[in-house]
Design a protein around this motif. Structure first.
Motif, mmCIF file in Angstrom:
data_model
loop_
_atom_site.group_PDB
_atom_site.id
_atom_site.type_symbol
_atom_site.label_atom_id
_atom_site.label_comp_id
_atom_site.label_asym_id
_atom_site.label_seq_id
_atom_site.Cartn_x
_atom_site.Cartn_y
_atom_site.Cartn_z
ATOM 1 N N THR A 41 0.833 -1.201 0.000
ATOM 2 C CA THR A 41 0.000 0.000 0.000
ATOM 3 C C THR A 41 0.866 1.249 0.000
ATOM 4 N N ASN A 60 4.386 11.378 -1.097
ATOM 5 C CA ASN A 60 3.155 11.810 -1.760
ATOM 6 C C ASN A 60 2.016 11.023 -1.119
ATOM 7 N N ASN A 61 1.335 11.665 -0.166
ATOM 8 C CA ASN A 61 0.359 10.997 0.676
ATOM 9 C C ASN A 61 -1.059 11.445 0.315
ATOM 10 N N PRO A 62 -1.880 10.541 -0.246
ATOM 11 C CA PRO A 62 -3.245 10.913 -0.612
ATOM 12 C C PRO A 62 -4.146 11.172 0.595
ATOM 13 N N ASN A 63 -3.717 10.771 1.795
ATOM 14 C CA ASN A 63 -4.508 10.981 3.008
ATOM 15 C C ASN A 63 -4.309 12.365 3.609
ATOM 16 N N GLY A 89 -1.420 4.049 0.807
ATOM 17 C CA GLY A 89 -1.586 4.623 -0.523
ATOM 18 C C GLY A 89 -0.521 5.619 -0.927
ATOM 19 N N SER A 90 0.457 5.853 -0.063
ATOM 20 C CA SER A 90 1.500 6.855 -0.329
ATOM 21 C C SER A 90 2.599 6.309 -1.228
ATOM 22 N N GLN A 91 3.316 7.234 -1.845
ATOM 23 C CA GLN A 91 4.524 6.890 -2.580
ATOM 24 C C GLN A 91 5.684 7.676 -1.970
#
Length: 110
Positions: free
Chosen positions: A5, A94-97, A77-79
């Motif tokens: 993830t 890069n955290n979508p949360n 979900g991060s990169q």
């Protein structure tokens, strides 16, 4: 235990592998989330030797990142990326949360 993830960009994997190879006795980069920072939470990066039994392990191109189970909740979900530009070199997540972040790039809010 492996959990995809959180992913590593190619540039992050290359940089992590280079850093680890130059640090005797270290075999992974630990990324964790701590309370504090301008926006409420901040990322912490440490070189480590070994892993905890409950760590999430992410591997790519010779690089190993470990994340504790509490931090992974905030990072799903991060990169993890590595940026090298005129402003300098740094790991960035890069955290979508994250609903807000500050100018330093290491502090965020969820």
């Amino acid at each position: 235990m492996t959990d995809q993830t959180v992913t590593l960009s190619q540039s992050a994997a290359k940089r992590i592998a280079t850093v680890i190879s130059s640090e005797a006795g270290k075999d992974a980069l630990r990324v964790s989330v701590e309370g504090g920072g301008c926006s409420g939470f901040s990322y912490k990066f440490d070189l480590e030797a070994g892993r905890q039994d409950d760590d999430i392990v992410i591997e790519r191109d010779g690089a190993t990142v470990v994340i504790d189970p509490v931090s992974i909740v905030y990072m799903a979900g991060s990169q993890i990326d590595f940026v090298d530009n005129l402003l300098g070199q740094s790991f960035q997540i890069n955290n979508p949360n994250a609903v807000a972040s500050c100018g330093c790039g290491t502090s965020f809010a969820v």
